[in-house]
Design an enzyme around this catalytic site. Structure first.
Site, PDB file in Angstrom:
ATOM      1  CG  HIS A  25      -1.899   1.096   1.302  1.00  0.00           C
ATOM      2  ND1 HIS A  25      -3.004   1.055   2.133  1.00  0.00           N
ATOM      3  CD2 HIS A  25      -1.962   2.297   0.685  1.00  0.00           C
ATOM      4  CE1 HIS A  25      -3.687   2.177   2.008  1.00  0.00           C
ATOM      5  NE2 HIS A  25      -3.063   2.957   1.142  1.00  0.00           N
ATOM      6  CG  HIS A  27      -1.449   6.077  -2.797  1.00  0.00           C
ATOM      7  ND1 HIS A  27      -2.622   5.837  -3.478  1.00  0.00           N
ATOM      8  CD2 HIS A  27      -1.671   5.685  -1.508  1.00  0.00           C
ATOM      9  CE1 HIS A  27      -3.520   5.343  -2.643  1.00  0.00           C
ATOM     10  NE2 HIS A  27      -2.967   5.235  -1.433  1.00  0.00           N
ATOM     11  CG  HIS A 205      -7.631   3.404  -0.143  1.00  0.00           C
ATOM     12  ND1 HIS A 205      -6.980   2.784  -1.177  1.00  0.00           N
ATOM     13  CD2 HIS A 205      -6.722   4.219   0.457  1.00  0.00           C
ATOM     14  CE1 HIS A 205      -5.719   3.207  -1.196  1.00  0.00           C
ATOM     15  NE2 HIS A 205      -5.531   4.075  -0.225  1.00  0.00           N
ATOM     16  CD  GLU A 208      -7.287   6.893   4.546  1.00  0.00           C
ATOM     17  OE1 GLU A 208      -7.868   6.800   3.440  1.00  0.00           O
ATOM     18  OE2 GLU A 208      -6.211   7.526   4.702  1.00  0.00           O
ATOM     19  CG  ASP A 286      -1.493   5.846   2.581  1.00  0.00           C
ATOM     20  OD1 ASP A 286      -1.792   5.517   1.421  1.00  0.00           O
ATOM     21  OD2 ASP A 286      -2.306   6.388   3.359  1.00  0.00           O
ATOM     22  CG  ASP A 287       0.062   9.016   0.163  1.00  0.00           C
ATOM     23  OD1 ASP A 287       0.088   8.908  -1.072  1.00  0.00           O
ATOM     24  OD2 ASP A 287      -0.935   8.728   0.844  1.00  0.00           O
TER      25      ASP A 287
HETATM   26  N1  ADE Z   1      -4.547   8.632  -2.137  1.00  0.00           N
HETATM   27  C1  ADE Z   1      -3.308   8.771  -1.672  1.00  0.00           C
HETATM   28  N2  ADE Z   1      -3.278   8.506  -0.360  1.00  0.00           N
HETATM   29  C2  ADE Z   1      -4.527   8.171   0.010  1.00  0.00           C
HETATM   30  C3  ADE Z   1      -5.144   7.782   1.217  1.00  0.00           C
HETATM   31  N3  ADE Z   1      -4.464   7.678   2.362  1.00  0.00           N
HETATM   32  N4  ADE Z   1      -6.468   7.534   1.212  1.00  0.00           N
HETATM   33  C4  ADE Z   1      -7.151   7.647   0.096  1.00  0.00           C
HETATM   34  N5  ADE Z   1      -6.638   8.003  -1.062  1.00  0.00           N
HETATM   35  C5  ADE Z   1      -5.328   8.255  -1.117  1.00  0.00           C
HETATM   36 ZN    ZN Z   2      -3.670   4.796   0.435  1.00  0.00          ZN
END
Ligand code: ADE
Ligand code: ZN
Length: 346
Positions: A25, A27, A205, A208, A286-287
């Protein structure tokens, strides 16, 4: 699984860092570090609306998912050419290799980029070339998952799927990302059914920020094989039972949850409770460029905050291989490397 030798608290961070693992996971647009963002902007004759890298990093304070997505979207505007997508992915893959990631399944989307005039072909070809080089030069296997943006329409998701269809051999699955609240999974039931017919794996997703009901519908309407995040599941005992019974993996992202205020502190994160409930949880970044750390930071900070130990590390790494979309033989090989690592760790 092998009986683990005791590992002292001092040695645990080193074990977590060097442990073989998969990331499921992440992006790719969320791995774009400010330095590279400025470099790509300069290369493309564009500007970033911040004075410098430090000023940009200072802006990475978010009250919720939507506040993050607005900043994240701005960052994607510097990505124009196939080489830009290659460079961004290559930077992530090198970081992943340094963190002992042996396999990664990378989220990307095309709708963000087609929305400002960059074709899906440019996006996919650039990312795919980096994935090929990762296998050849870093020994990391990498595959791509196309995420649909859930704040956009079903018709737009169908269009994204159609644009990606000539590249089916470069994709392992489809996912669902972006603003969760108010955009339940079932809006995309028909798109996911089509993706399934094309032979793609399905993830989404869910849970969250959104309620457990979104996890139920991701499972029952979209028929996903994994849930991304899923931390809200713990509010619904019947859902926890279902996830445990069907061994549905959850790709948990602790530092993301902290930065987006899903949990007020890492010490209140429910990762330990998920494992105790028998859920197939995994740890992911995630990011990472926005949330203060790549996968190993997620492991070390979360383990310190929740006082987890080597046994949890083994379980999470093992889950990451089990939850991946690689074939059985490759899974066994990775699992074997994990066992060997734990047997020989000093
Ligand atoms: N796109 C990038 N990060 C995300 C996240 N945490 N939740 C949903 N969409 C995303
Ligand atoms: Zn994500």
């Amino acid at each position: 699984m092998t009986l683990l030798k005791p590992v002292s608290a001092e040695r645990l961070p080193d074990l977590l860092k060097r442990m073989p693992k998969a990331e499921l996971h992440m992006h790719i647009e969320g791995s774009l570090e400010p330095e590279l963002m400025f470099a790509l902007a300069a290369r493309n004759g564009l500007s970033v609306p911040y004075a410098d890298v430090q000023a940009l990093r200072r802006a990475y304070v978010f009250g919720n998912l939507q506040e993050f997505l607005d900043v994240y979207h701005e960052g994607t505007l510097v990505l124009c050419t196939e080489q830009d997508f290659y460079d961004m992915a290559w930077a992530y893959l090198q970081r992943a290799a340094a963190d002992h990631v042996l396999h990664t399944e990378i989220f990307f989307d095309t709708q963000t980029h087609t929305g400002h005039g960059v074709s899906a072909d440019v996006v996919i070809n650039g990312l795919h070339r980096a994935c090929l080089d990762a296998q050849g030069q870093l020994g990391v296997s990498a595959s791509l998952i196309l995420c649909f943006l859930r704040h956009l329409s079903e018709a737009e998701a169908f269009e994204a799927l159609e644009q990606a269809t000539p590249h089916l051999d470069k994709l392992v699955g489809v996912g669902l990302a972006s603003s969760e609240l108010g955009h339940p999974p079932e809006k995309f039931t028909r798109v996911f059914a089509n993706a399934r017919v094309l032979g793609l794996h399905l993830v989404a997703h869910a849970g969250e920020e959104g309620p457990p009901a979104y996890i139920w519908s991701a499972l029952d309407a979209l028929k996903v094989e994994r849930i991304d995040h899923g931390v809200q599941a713990m509010k619904d005992p019947a859902l926890v039972e279902r996830l445990a019974k069907d061994q549905i993996p959850l790709t948990v992202c602790p530092l993301s949850n902290l930065k987006l205020r899903v949990f007020p502190t890492l010490a209140t994160h429910n990762l330990g409770q998920m494992l105790d409930a028998g859920l197939v949880a995994t740890v992911n970044s995630d990011d990472p460029a926005y949330f203060g750390g790549y996968i190993n930071e997620n492991f070390t900070q979360t383990f310190a905050a929740l006082q987890l130990g080597a046994q949890h590390g083994y379980q999470l790494a093992s889950n990451s291989f089990e939850a991946s979309f690689i074939d059985k033989t490759a899974k066994l090989a990775l699992q074997h490397r994990l066992d060997e690592f734990f047997e020989t760790f000093e």
